[in-house]
Every structure is written in C-alpha cells, then in structure tokens.
Design a protein around this motif. Structure first.
Motif, short mmCIF file in Angstrom:
data_model
loop_
_atom_site.label_atom_id
_atom_site.label_comp_id
_atom_site.label_asym_id
_atom_site.label_seq_id
_atom_site.Cartn_x
_atom_site.Cartn_y
_atom_site.Cartn_z
N MET A 1 0.85 -1.18 0.00
CA MET A 1 0.00 0.00 0.00
C MET A 1 0.89 1.24 0.00
SD MET A 1 -2.87 1.21 2.75
CE MET A 1 -4.10 0.10 2.12
N THR A 2 0.52 2.19 -0.81
CA THR A 2 1.28 3.43 -0.92
C THR A 2 0.57 4.56 -0.15
OG1 THR A 2 0.10 4.16 -2.88
CG2 THR A 2 2.06 2.77 -3.23
N ILE A 3 1.24 5.68 -0.04
CA ILE A 3 0.63 6.86 0.57
C ILE A 3 -0.63 7.23 -0.20
CG2 ILE A 3 0.93 9.34 0.96
CD1 ILE A 3 3.87 8.70 1.65
N GLY A 4 -0.54 7.21 -1.52
CA GLY A 4 -1.70 7.54 -2.35
C GLY A 4 -2.86 6.59 -2.13
N ASP A 5 -2.56 5.30 -2.03
CA ASP A 5 -3.60 4.30 -1.77
C ASP A 5 -4.31 4.57 -0.45
OD1 ASP A 5 -2.89 2.90 -4.11
OD2 ASP A 5 -1.50 1.58 -3.01
N LEU A 6 -3.50 4.86 0.58
CA LEU A 6 -4.08 5.07 1.90
C LEU A 6 -4.86 6.38 1.96
CD1 LEU A 6 -4.44 3.91 4.69
CD2 LEU A 6 -2.25 4.93 5.35
N LEU A 7 -4.36 7.42 1.32
CA LEU A 7 -5.11 8.67 1.26
C LEU A 7 -6.47 8.46 0.60
CD1 LEU A 7 -2.34 11.26 0.33
CD2 LEU A 7 -3.66 11.19 2.46
N LYS A 8 -6.47 7.71 -0.49
CA LYS A 8 -7.72 7.44 -1.19
C LYS A 8 -8.69 6.69 -0.29
CE LYS A 8 -9.58 5.40 -5.40
NZ LYS A 8 -9.25 4.75 -6.68
N GLN A 9 -8.18 5.72 0.45
CA GLN A 9 -9.02 4.94 1.36
C GLN A 9 -9.67 5.87 2.40
OE1 GLN A 9 -6.78 1.78 3.15
NE2 GLN A 9 -8.50 1.02 4.31
N TYR A 10 -8.88 6.76 2.97
CA TYR A 10 -9.42 7.70 3.95
C TYR A 10 -10.45 8.63 3.29
CZ TYR A 10 -6.46 6.74 8.00
OH TYR A 10 -5.87 6.16 9.09
N ARG A 11 -10.15 9.12 2.09
CA ARG A 11 -11.07 10.03 1.39
C ARG A 11 -12.41 9.35 1.13
NH1 ARG A 11 -12.70 10.61 -3.68
NH2 ARG A 11 -11.11 9.25 -4.58
N ILE A 12 -12.36 8.11 0.65
CA ILE A 12 -13.59 7.38 0.36
C ILE A 12 -14.36 7.12 1.65
CG2 ILE A 12 -14.46 5.14 -0.42
CD1 ILE A 12 -12.23 5.25 -2.59
N ASN A 13 -13.66 6.76 2.72
CA ASN A 13 -14.32 6.53 4.01
C ASN A 13 -15.01 7.78 4.53
OD1 ASN A 13 -13.56 3.87 4.03
ND2 ASN A 13 -11.81 4.17 5.37
#
Length: 95
Positions: A1-13
């Motif tokens: 998982m990358t920073i971008g992946d994790l940011l996206k996960q938080y944004r979607i949540n």
C-alpha cells in the motif's frame, strides 16, 4: 500500500470528493495523481492534508508501516520458497 492508496481509502471513508479532500492544500488535479501514484506528495503537504481532514498522522504512518511490513513478509516467504525449490522464474519475478 502506498501513501496515495491510503489517502484514497481515507477520502472514500469520509465520502469526500477529490476537491473536498484536497481543499486548498494542493491542486485537485495534482492530488488525484497522488492517489493514482503518478506524483508524490511532500511531507509538508501530507501533514497539512491529514490535519485538514482530521486524520491522526501517527495512525496514518503506523498503517503504512504495518502494510509495508506485511509486504516484506510476503516477499520473504516467496523468496524462501523459490530458493528451496530452486525456482529461478519465481526469483526473477521478485527481482
């Protein structure tokens, strides 16, 4: 998982659009590329983005670290299996 992946996960949540999540911290277009792992984000912008979206920076980094450790363990297991089974193709894929 990358920073971008994790940011996206938080944004979607948080049910936010790219613009809502990026706010005035960084350009929406640039932020979208960060999520897609096309561009990197500076540490300063990352911290500001986390603060803006009320995300605990320590929790964010720990999540990244745990995922990184999991990936290392998976790769180590694949390398060991390839080594003990003398599977050169598997070793080449890891490289």
């Amino acid at each position: 998982m990358t920073i971008g992946d994790l940011l996206k996960q938080y944004r979607i949540n948080q049910n936010k659009t790219l613009q809502e999540f990026a706010g005035n911290i960084i350009d929406r277009s640039y932020y979208g590329k960060v999520e897609r792992n096309v561009h990197q984000i500076s540490a300063e912008n990352l911290i500001n983005l986390l603060r803006y979206n009320q995300i605990d920076a320590t929790e964010f980094i720990e999540t990244l670290y745990q995922n990184y450790q999991s990936q290392i363990q998976i790769q180590r297991k694949i390398m060991e299996e390839a080594y003990y089974h003398v599977d050169k193709n598997k070793l080449k894929k890891l490289n």
